[in-house]
Motif scaffolding. Structure first.
Motif, PDB file in Angstrom:
ATOM      1  N   ILE A 157       0.875  -1.170   0.000  1.00 30.98           N
ATOM      2  CA  ILE A 157       0.000   0.000   0.000  1.00 30.98           C
ATOM      3  C   ILE A 157       0.912   1.219   0.000  1.00 30.98           C
ATOM      4  CG2 ILE A 157      -1.825   1.243   1.203  1.00 30.98           C
ATOM      5  CD1 ILE A 157      -2.716  -1.476   2.352  1.00 30.98           C
ATOM      6  N   ASP A 158       0.927   1.912  -1.113  1.00 34.76           N
ATOM      7  CA  ASP A 158       1.870   3.003  -1.366  1.00 34.76           C
ATOM      8  C   ASP A 158       1.170   4.346  -1.258  1.00 34.76           C
ATOM      9  OD1 ASP A 158       3.778   4.747  -2.375  1.00 34.76           O
ATOM     10  OD2 ASP A 158       3.849   3.833  -4.361  1.00 34.76           O
ATOM     11  N   ASN A 159       1.457   5.073  -0.165  1.00 35.05           N
ATOM     12  CA  ASN A 159       0.886   6.411  -0.007  1.00 35.05           C
ATOM     13  C   ASN A 159       1.945   7.500  -0.201  1.00 35.05           C
ATOM     14  OD1 ASN A 159       2.347   6.330   2.352  1.00 35.05           O
ATOM     15  ND2 ASN A 159       0.605   6.626   3.710  1.00 35.05           N
ATOM     16  N   GLN A 160       3.114   7.119  -0.720  1.00 30.79           N
ATOM     17  CA  GLN A 160       4.214   8.034  -1.007  1.00 30.79           C
ATOM     18  C   GLN A 160       4.631   8.875   0.201  1.00 30.79           C
ATOM     19  OE1 GLN A 160       2.501   9.399  -5.114  1.00 30.79           O
ATOM     20  NE2 GLN A 160       4.628  10.017  -4.941  1.00 30.79           N
ATOM     21  N   ALA A 161       4.540   8.298   1.378  1.00 31.89           N
ATOM     22  CA  ALA A 161       4.896   9.060   2.569  1.00 31.89           C
ATOM     23  C   ALA A 161       5.220   8.127   3.717  1.00 31.89           C
ATOM     24  CB  ALA A 161       3.744   9.980   2.982  1.00 31.89           C
ATOM     25  N   HIS A 162       5.826   8.691   4.715  1.00 31.78           N
ATOM     26  CA  HIS A 162       6.032   7.966   5.966  1.00 31.78           C
ATOM     27  C   HIS A 162       4.767   8.146   6.805  1.00 31.78           C
ATOM     28  CE1 HIS A 162      10.165   6.834   5.413  1.00 31.78           C
ATOM     29  NE2 HIS A 162      10.485   8.064   5.077  1.00 31.78           N
ATOM     30  N   GLY A 163       3.623   7.879   6.190  1.00 32.49           N
ATOM     31  CA  GLY A 163       2.316   7.895   6.831  1.00 32.49           C
ATOM     32  C   GLY A 163       2.101   8.876   7.954  1.00 32.49           C
ATOM     33  N   ASN A 164       2.000   8.358   9.168  1.00 37.77           N
ATOM     34  CA  ASN A 164       1.663   9.166  10.328  1.00 37.77           C
ATOM     35  C   ASN A 164       2.650  10.308  10.575  1.00 37.77           C
ATOM     36  OD1 ASN A 164       0.092   9.939  12.479  1.00 37.77           O
ATOM     37  ND2 ASN A 164       1.065   8.527  13.897  1.00 37.77           N
ATOM     38  N   PRO A 165       3.974  10.095  10.476  1.00 38.31           N
ATOM     39  CA  PRO A 165       4.874  11.247  10.665  1.00 38.31           C
ATOM     40  C   PRO A 165       4.585  12.391   9.695  1.00 38.31           C
ATOM     41  CG  PRO A 165       6.124   9.231  10.816  1.00 38.31           C
ATOM     42  CD  PRO A 165       4.730   8.844  10.367  1.00 38.31           C
ATOM     43  N   GLN A 166       4.266  12.072   8.440  1.00 39.48           N
ATOM     44  CA  GLN A 166       3.981  13.146   7.502  1.00 39.48           C
ATOM     45  C   GLN A 166       2.674  13.849   7.855  1.00 39.48           C
ATOM     46  OE1 GLN A 166       2.432  12.701   3.613  1.00 39.48           O
ATOM     47  NE2 GLN A 166       3.894  14.148   2.741  1.00 39.48           N
ATOM     48  N   LEU A 167       1.677  13.077   8.287  1.00 33.98           N
ATOM     49  CA  LEU A 167       0.412  13.702   8.673  1.00 33.98           C
ATOM     50  C   LEU A 167       0.606  14.657   9.854  1.00 33.98           C
ATOM     51  CD1 LEU A 167      -1.913  10.608   8.318  1.00 33.98           C
ATOM     52  CD2 LEU A 167      -1.827  12.604   6.816  1.00 33.98           C
ATOM     53  N   ARG A 168       1.435  14.267  10.806  1.00 29.58           N
ATOM     54  CA  ARG A 168       1.707  15.150  11.948  1.00 29.58           C
ATOM     55  C   ARG A 168       2.523  16.364  11.520  1.00 29.58           C
ATOM     56  NH1 ARG A 168       1.908  12.104  17.458  1.00 29.58           N
ATOM     57  NH2 ARG A 168       0.507  10.389  16.986  1.00 29.58           N
ATOM     58  N   ALA A 169       3.377  16.188  10.509  1.00 30.25           N
ATOM     59  CA  ALA A 169       4.198  17.298  10.026  1.00 30.25           C
ATOM     60  C   ALA A 169       3.332  18.402   9.429  1.00 30.25           C
ATOM     61  CB  ALA A 169       5.201  16.799   8.999  1.00 30.25           C
ATOM     62  N   ARG A 170       2.183  18.036   8.895  1.00 31.99           N
ATOM     63  CA  ARG A 170       1.275  19.037   8.329  1.00 31.99           C
ATOM     64  C   ARG A 170       0.888  20.086   9.368  1.00 31.99           C
ATOM     65  NH1 ARG A 170      -2.766  15.091   4.907  1.00 31.99           N
ATOM     66  NH2 ARG A 170      -1.240  14.524   3.330  1.00 31.99           N
ATOM     67  N   GLU A 171       0.867  19.678  10.626  1.00 37.18           N
ATOM     68  CA  GLU A 171       0.521  20.608  11.700  1.00 37.18           C
ATOM     69  C   GLU A 171       1.660  21.574  11.994  1.00 37.18           C
ATOM     70  OE1 GLU A 171      -0.677  18.214  15.030  1.00 37.18           O
ATOM     71  OE2 GLU A 171      -2.236  17.200  13.879  1.00 37.18           O
ATOM     72  N   VAL A 172       2.894  21.217  11.568  1.00 39.89           N
ATOM     73  CA  VAL A 172       4.071  22.047  11.836  1.00 39.89           C
ATOM     74  C   VAL A 172       4.310  23.037  10.703  1.00 39.89           C
ATOM     75  CG1 VAL A 172       6.547  22.025  12.295  1.00 39.89           C
ATOM     76  CG2 VAL A 172       5.089  20.213  13.227  1.00 39.89           C
ATOM     77  N   GLY A 173       4.317  22.546   9.464  1.00 45.57           N
ATOM     78  CA  GLY A 173       4.557  23.467   8.355  1.00 45.57           C
ATOM     79  C   GLY A 173       4.792  22.766   7.040  1.00 45.57           C
ATOM     80  N   ASP A 174       4.885  23.566   5.979  1.00 38.02           N
ATOM     81  CA  ASP A 174       5.057  23.029   4.632  1.00 38.02           C
ATOM     82  C   ASP A 174       6.391  22.318   4.451  1.00 38.02           C
ATOM     83  OD1 ASP A 174       2.571  23.955   3.874  1.00 38.02           O
ATOM     84  OD2 ASP A 174       3.356  25.828   3.037  1.00 38.02           O
ATOM     85  N   PHE A 175       7.475  22.883   4.995  1.00 28.56           N
ATOM     86  CA  PHE A 175       8.793  22.261   4.833  1.00 28.56           C
ATOM     87  C   PHE A 175       8.795  20.858   5.429  1.00 28.56           C
ATOM     88  CE2 PHE A 175      12.848  21.015   6.677  1.00 28.56           C
ATOM     89  CZ  PHE A 175      13.638  20.977   5.539  1.00 28.56           C
TER      90      PHE A 175
END
Length: 105
Positions: free
Chosen positions: A23-41
Motif C-alpha cells: 500500500i503506497d501512499n508516497q509518505a512515511h504515513g503518520n509522521p507526515q500527517l503530523r508534520a502538516r501541523e508544523v509546516g510546509d517544509f
C-alpha cells in the motif's frame, strides 16, 4: 519496500505462491500527517518519491500488478490467486489521517 523489499526475489527463486501487498501512499504515513501541523517544509521533507513497484517486482522474477482504483482490488486479488506464483500488488493510495487522533503521551 524501500528497506526490505528485495525479499520478494526469494519467493521468485523458490517459486513460492505468495501475494505481497504494497500500500503506497508516497509518505512515511503518520509522521507526515503530523508534520502538516508544523509546516510546509516538514510535510514536504517526509514525502517519498513514487516508484513503479510492479516493474521492480517483475525485474526480480515476481508478477507485478499496479492498482489505483479500489473497485479493481477484488478482481486483482482473484487473478493473483489463480496464478499460483509470487505476485506483488502495488496499491496506489492517498495519505489520509486516521479518523481518531491519538495523543503520543
Amino acid at each position: 519496500m524501500l528497506m526490505h523489499g528485495l525479499e520478494i526475489q526469494t519467493a521468485a527463486r523458490y517459486g513460492l505462491a505468495v501475494i505481497f501487498v504494497l500500500i503506497d501512499n508516497q509518505a512515511h504515513g503518520n509522521p507526515q500527517l503530523r508534520a502538516r501541523e508544523v509546516g510546509d517544509f516538514e510535510t514536504e521533507f517526509l514525502k517519498l518519491p513514487s516508484h513503479d513497484w510492479a516493474k521492480i517486482a517483475e525485474a526480480l522474477g515476481v508478477v507485478g500488478i499496479t492498482v489505483s482504483e479500489p473497485e479493481k482490488l477484488s478482481e486483482t486479488f482473484s487473478y493473483a490467486l489463480q496464478l499460483n506464483k509470487p505476485v506483488l500488488i502495488h496499491i496506489k493510495a492517498g495519505n489520509y489521517p486516521t479518523p481518531v487522533k491519538i495523543s503520543p503521551f
